[in-house]
Design an enzyme around this catalytic site. Structure first.
Site, PDB file in Angstrom:
ATOM      1  N   CYS A  24       0.804  -1.235   0.000  1.00 43.90           N
ATOM      2  CA  CYS A  24       0.000   0.000   0.000  1.00 43.90           C
ATOM      3  C   CYS A  24       0.830   1.274   0.000  1.00 43.90           C
ATOM      4  O   CYS A  24       0.276   2.370   0.055  1.00 43.90           O
ATOM      5  CB  CYS A  24      -0.968  -0.004   1.179  1.00 43.90           C
ATOM      6  SG  CYS A  24      -0.181   0.265   2.788  1.00 43.90           S
ATOM      7  N   CYS A  67      14.500   0.911  10.985  1.00 38.85           N
ATOM      8  CA  CYS A  67      14.070   1.805  12.045  1.00 38.85           C
ATOM      9  C   CYS A  67      12.650   2.256  11.683  1.00 38.85           C
ATOM     10  O   CYS A  67      12.460   3.056  10.763  1.00 38.85           O
ATOM     11  CB  CYS A  67      15.046   2.974  12.090  1.00 38.85           C
ATOM     12  SG  CYS A  67      14.926   3.999  13.523  1.00 38.85           S
TER      13      CYS A  67
END
Length: 130
Positions: free
Chosen positions: A99, A119
């Site tokens: 998405c 991260c």
């Protein structure tokens, strides 16, 4: 993998204001404030926007950076990496392959076996406990 495409208005209706700002507008939550930074529960971390399994607790580690960190995705094709030249620096942005939700960034200073540090913003994830 089939792409999920929604209008900005559709995403706004599905996400909180904070989730929308991070996931759809490439924002970043403040260090050490995210829901999953210190999370130790076993399970799968899924995309907040589309539910795709992105990372597992087995690859999560404490990087000391203030954000949930993983040394590899759950599968090779679930994330995509784009060059990010915002904020006066060059980084590698991590997005959901299904998405295009902004997840965070990947850095080459992680632990073995990959040497990578994904991260990731807690706001872009949803933990599915085992």
């Amino acid at each position: 993998m089939e792409k999920i495409v929604k209008s900005e208005q559709e995403w706004q209706e599905l996400l909180s204001n904070e989730e929308f700002q991070v996931c759809r507008q490439k924002g970043t939550e403040r260090a050490f404030t995210g829901e999953y930074n210190d999370e130790k529960t076993a399970g799968t971390y899924k995309c907040r926007c589309c539910g795709l399994a992105l990372f597992t607790s087995e690859t999560k580690y404490d990087s000391g950076s203030g954000w949930p960190s993983f040394y590899q995705p759950s599968k090779e094709d679930v994330v995509a990496v784009n060059r990010d030249i915002s904020h006066g620096m060059v980084r590698e942005e991590v997005v959901c392959a299904r998405c295009d939700a902004h997840l965070g960034h990947v850095f080459p200073d992680g632990p073995a076996p990959t040497g990578q540090r994904y991260c990731i913003n807690s706001l872009s994830l949803k933990l599915d406990p085992k």
